[in-house]
Write a protein that holds these residues in place. Structure first.
Motif, PDB file in Angstrom:
ATOM      1  N   ARG A 260      85.863  -4.027 -80.716  1.00  0.00           N
ATOM      2  CA  ARG A 260      84.499  -3.513 -80.886  1.00  0.00           C
ATOM      3  C   ARG A 260      83.783  -4.244 -82.021  1.00  0.00           C
ATOM      4  O   ARG A 260      82.579  -4.555 -81.928  1.00  0.00           O
ATOM      5  CB  ARG A 260      84.524  -2.008 -81.142  1.00  0.00           C
ATOM      6  CG  ARG A 260      84.880  -1.180 -79.915  1.00  0.00           C
ATOM      7  CD  ARG A 260      84.649   0.300 -80.165  1.00  0.00           C
ATOM      8  NE  ARG A 260      85.603   0.849 -81.122  1.00  0.00           N
ATOM      9  CZ  ARG A 260      86.787   1.347 -80.805  1.00  0.00           C
ATOM     10  NH1 ARG A 260      87.188   1.348 -79.533  1.00  0.00           N
ATOM     11  NH2 ARG A 260      87.587   1.853 -81.725  1.00  0.00           N
ATOM     12  N   GLY A 261      84.503  -4.534 -83.097  1.00  0.00           N
ATOM     13  CA  GLY A 261      83.902  -5.313 -84.182  1.00  0.00           C
ATOM     14  C   GLY A 261      83.520  -6.704 -83.730  1.00  0.00           C
ATOM     15  O   GLY A 261      82.442  -7.218 -84.087  1.00  0.00           O
ATOM     16  N   PHE A 262      84.385  -7.341 -82.938  1.00  0.00           N
ATOM     17  CA  PHE A 262      84.067  -8.670 -82.399  1.00  0.00           C
ATOM     18  C   PHE A 262      82.812  -8.618 -81.535  1.00  0.00           C
ATOM     19  O   PHE A 262      81.951  -9.509 -81.620  1.00  0.00           O
ATOM     20  CB  PHE A 262      85.252  -9.186 -81.584  1.00  0.00           C
ATOM     21  CG  PHE A 262      84.952 -10.411 -80.788  1.00  0.00           C
ATOM     22  CD1 PHE A 262      85.025 -11.673 -81.363  1.00  0.00           C
ATOM     23  CD2 PHE A 262      84.577 -10.321 -79.455  1.00  0.00           C
ATOM     24  CE1 PHE A 262      84.738 -12.812 -80.635  1.00  0.00           C
ATOM     25  CE2 PHE A 262      84.279 -11.454 -78.714  1.00  0.00           C
ATOM     26  CZ  PHE A 262      84.359 -12.704 -79.304  1.00  0.00           C
TER      27      PHE A 262
ATOM     28  N   ARG B 132      79.750  -8.671 -83.584  1.00  0.00           N
ATOM     29  CA  ARG B 132      79.495  -9.964 -84.234  1.00  0.00           C
ATOM     30  C   ARG B 132      79.101 -11.043 -83.238  1.00  0.00           C
ATOM     31  O   ARG B 132      78.397 -11.999 -83.608  1.00  0.00           O
ATOM     32  CB  ARG B 132      80.735 -10.403 -85.019  1.00  0.00           C
ATOM     33  CG  ARG B 132      81.048  -9.518 -86.217  1.00  0.00           C
ATOM     34  CD  ARG B 132      82.157 -10.110 -87.070  1.00  0.00           C
ATOM     35  NE  ARG B 132      83.421 -10.188 -86.350  1.00  0.00           N
ATOM     36  CZ  ARG B 132      84.318  -9.201 -86.305  1.00  0.00           C
ATOM     37  NH1 ARG B 132      84.078  -8.065 -86.934  1.00  0.00           N
ATOM     38  NH2 ARG B 132      85.453  -9.360 -85.657  1.00  0.00           N
ATOM     39  N   ARG B 133      79.575 -10.921 -81.992  1.00  0.00           N
ATOM     40  CA  ARG B 133      79.254 -11.911 -80.956  1.00  0.00           C
ATOM     41  C   ARG B 133      78.623 -11.214 -79.757  1.00  0.00           C
ATOM     42  O   ARG B 133      79.238 -11.080 -78.687  1.00  0.00           O
ATOM     43  CB  ARG B 133      80.502 -12.666 -80.528  1.00  0.00           C
ATOM     44  CG  ARG B 133      81.026 -13.715 -81.490  1.00  0.00           C
ATOM     45  CD  ARG B 133      80.112 -14.943 -81.589  1.00  0.00           C
ATOM     46  NE  ARG B 133      79.869 -15.564 -80.310  1.00  0.00           N
ATOM     47  CZ  ARG B 133      80.611 -16.548 -79.786  1.00  0.00           C
ATOM     48  NH1 ARG B 133      81.651 -17.016 -80.445  1.00  0.00           N
ATOM     49  NH2 ARG B 133      80.313 -17.077 -78.620  1.00  0.00           N
ATOM     50  N   PRO B 134      77.378 -10.749 -79.890  1.00  0.00           N
ATOM     51  CA  PRO B 134      76.739 -10.032 -78.773  1.00  0.00           C
ATOM     52  C   PRO B 134      76.503 -10.924 -77.558  1.00  0.00           C
ATOM     53  O   PRO B 134      76.195 -10.418 -76.471  1.00  0.00           O
ATOM     54  CB  PRO B 134      75.410  -9.544 -79.374  1.00  0.00           C
ATOM     55  CG  PRO B 134      75.156 -10.469 -80.526  1.00  0.00           C
ATOM     56  CD  PRO B 134      76.497 -10.830 -81.067  1.00  0.00           C
ATOM     57  N   ASP B 135      76.639 -12.232 -77.727  1.00  0.00           N
ATOM     58  CA  ASP B 135      76.453 -13.148 -76.614  1.00  0.00           C
ATOM     59  C   ASP B 135      77.685 -13.228 -75.713  1.00  0.00           C
ATOM     60  O   ASP B 135      77.638 -13.842 -74.651  1.00  0.00           O
ATOM     61  CB  ASP B 135      76.140 -14.552 -77.131  1.00  0.00           C
ATOM     62  CG  ASP B 135      77.231 -15.089 -78.055  1.00  0.00           C
ATOM     63  OD1 ASP B 135      77.673 -14.343 -78.944  1.00  0.00           O
ATOM     64  OD2 ASP B 135      77.644 -16.250 -77.880  1.00  0.00           O
TER      65      ASP B 135
ATOM     66  N   THR C 214      85.203  -7.117 -72.047  1.00  0.00           N
ATOM     67  CA  THR C 214      85.726  -6.104 -71.123  1.00  0.00           C
ATOM     68  C   THR C 214      87.096  -5.654 -71.590  1.00  0.00           C
ATOM     69  O   THR C 214      87.971  -6.478 -71.855  1.00  0.00           O
ATOM     70  CB  THR C 214      85.834  -6.658 -69.691  1.00  0.00           C
ATOM     71  OG1 THR C 214      84.572  -7.190 -69.287  1.00  0.00           O
ATOM     72  CG2 THR C 214      86.262  -5.565 -68.722  1.00  0.00           C
ATOM     73  N   VAL C 215      87.284  -4.350 -71.682  1.00  0.00           N
ATOM     74  CA  VAL C 215      88.582  -3.761 -72.027  1.00  0.00           C
ATOM     75  C   VAL C 215      89.071  -2.978 -70.817  1.00  0.00           C
ATOM     76  O   VAL C 215      88.372  -2.076 -70.338  1.00  0.00           O
ATOM     77  CB  VAL C 215      88.477  -2.838 -73.252  1.00  0.00           C
ATOM     78  CG1 VAL C 215      89.822  -2.159 -73.519  1.00  0.00           C
ATOM     79  CG2 VAL C 215      88.019  -3.622 -74.480  1.00  0.00           C
ATOM     80  N   LEU C 216      90.236  -3.339 -70.310  1.00  0.00           N
ATOM     81  CA  LEU C 216      90.826  -2.642 -69.168  1.00  0.00           C
ATOM     82  C   LEU C 216      91.982  -1.790 -69.675  1.00  0.00           C
ATOM     83  O   LEU C 216      92.982  -2.310 -70.181  1.00  0.00           O
ATOM     84  CB  LEU C 216      91.328  -3.644 -68.121  1.00  0.00           C
ATOM     85  CG  LEU C 216      90.283  -4.577 -67.519  1.00  0.00           C
ATOM     86  CD1 LEU C 216      90.939  -5.489 -66.480  1.00  0.00           C
ATOM     87  CD2 LEU C 216      89.140  -3.793 -66.896  1.00  0.00           C
TER      88      LEU C 216
ATOM     89  N   GLY D 199      82.409  -3.860 -70.779  1.00  0.00           N
ATOM     90  CA  GLY D 199      82.594  -2.467 -71.156  1.00  0.00           C
ATOM     91  C   GLY D 199      84.056  -2.088 -71.058  1.00  0.00           C
ATOM     92  O   GLY D 199      84.940  -2.945 -70.979  1.00  0.00           O
ATOM     93  N   THR D 200      84.319  -0.795 -71.041  1.00  0.00           N
ATOM     94  CA  THR D 200      85.680  -0.275 -70.997  1.00  0.00           C
ATOM     95  C   THR D 200      85.904   0.470 -69.701  1.00  0.00           C
ATOM     96  O   THR D 200      85.061   1.283 -69.290  1.00  0.00           O
ATOM     97  CB  THR D 200      85.934   0.665 -72.194  1.00  0.00           C
ATOM     98  OG1 THR D 200      85.723  -0.062 -73.411  1.00  0.00           O
ATOM     99  CG2 THR D 200      87.360   1.198 -72.180  1.00  0.00           C
TER     100      THR D 200
END
Length: 359
Positions: free
Chosen positions: A159-161, A164-167, A171-173, A233-234
């Motif tokens: 989430r922190g990454f 910092r990198r909104p570009d 995806t978290v599975l 997303g998750t």
């Protein structure tokens, strides 16, 4: 130029299967497979790079190959044979390795997509848990140890990454227990044993996902979203349906040994120290309280529908594993007859039922 996909944890069975599958995608130009050990079998046309994600050299690999898509599968929940890896080593791979990889991705301007393999274990297993977890549910008690605790930490860093990198599309599975040839779940090791200790008075609900469906979910997450879907997303990933632990035991032909919770905790520690069976505190909680997740978001958002249900996944695992010490059909029939007797029903012998159907 097509996409360049880097896959960590490529030496393990699930990593091998995903590497071989993703390189067949029409928009993928190259696949770079990374692991600290040699793969269990061939990787097709992929390039294998022997590297440890805990080391800064992973940043060099990203830059040299101009990687734009990273799929992180190097999460140590179980060893090569299904036995849980030593905790110190596993935590280094899971947490330090993920931090190093995220740091390298942050400095790599070419990276545009990041996929993280996580676990539904992040929701924990507790007596007052909700009936079904969705991706927005806040667990009543976060996991305090084991792979699940590592996954909670890693998701926090992810989430922190993302901030910092909104570009970068992240995806978290969150996978339920993966059963199949890859044996990615520590629960597979429990089910591979002839005897399964259980908590007296508890019959937890469980979900599984097959290797094939896990690979397909990863493929969707690593590619460009199809019309009407999103792959950032998750998402919870699990087969449809739920099985009770007692049903799993019957279908696998396992002997179960119900034990009071204090004895189960003590016995699990003895078995673990003896190397006979891996029953960590995390697994004991699961085998006591269970866990069920909603997959609506994966179906409607990611566009992922598993081909095998939880029941079908366990059946496939049972066929591959072979019969347990008790014939599943005989065991299931005996349990059903006993249940019918307890319910006050009259159970007719099989030959009488056949005779009546013929009449």
């Amino acid at each position: 130029m097509g996409k360049v996909v880097l896959v960590t944890g490529a030496a393990r069975e699930l990593g091998v299967r995903f590497v071989r599958r993703v390189q067949r995608e029409p928009d993928v130009d190259r696949v770079v497979a990374v692991d600290a050990v040699e793969p269990v079998r061939g990787l097709g046309a992929a390039s294998f790079v022997r590297a440890d994600i805990r080391q800064p050299s992973i940043g060099t690999v990203l830059a040299e190959h101009a990687v734009d898509t990273v799929v992180h599968l190097d999460a140590q929940g179980a060893g090569p044979e299904g036995r849980a890896a030593g905790r110190a080593f596993a935590k280094e791979i899971n947490v330090i390795g993920a931090m190093q990889l995220l740091g390298a991705c942050q400095k790599a301007p070419a990276v545009r997509r990041l996929v993280i393999k996580s676990t539904t274990g992040v929701y924990g297993s507790a007596p007052r848990d909700p009936t079904v977890f969705d991706e927005q549910t806040v667990p009543g008690a976060l996991p305090a140890s084991g792979f699940a605790k590592d996954a909670v930490e890693v998701e926090g860093y992810v989430r922190g990454f993302a901030r910092r990198r909104p570009d970068v599309a992240v995806t978290v599975l969150r996978f339920a227990h993966i059963l199949g040839p890859a044996r990615e779940s520590p629960l597979a090791a429990c089910f591979a044993q002839p005897v399964l200790p259980t908590a007296l008075g508890h019959d937890p609900r469980l979900q599984f996902v097959h290797d094939d469906d896990a690979v397909e979910a990863l493929r969707l997450a690593a590619g460009e979203p199809r019309a009407g879907t999103v792959n950032a997303g998750t998402f919870n990933i699990a087969g449809a349906g739920v099985l009770l632990l007692s049903q799993c035991a019957r279908r696998l032909g396992l002997l179960t040994v119900p034990m009071p919770l204090p004895a189960l905790r003590w016995g699990g520690g003895v078995l673990r120290r003896a190397g006979a069976l891996e029953l960590s505190a995390e697994q004991l909680r699961l085998l006591t309280h269970g866990r069920v997740v909603s997959t609506v978001r994966a179906r409607e958002g990611l566009g992922f529908t598993p081909r095998r249900s939880t029941q079908e996944t366990l059946a496939a695992f049972a066929r591959e594993r072979g019969a347990g010490p008790l014939p599943p059909g005989l065991l299931g029939g005996a349990v059903d007859r006993a249940a019918a007797v307890l319910a006050g029903a009259r159970v007719r012998p099989p030959h009488r039922q056949e005779a009546e159907r013929n009449d």
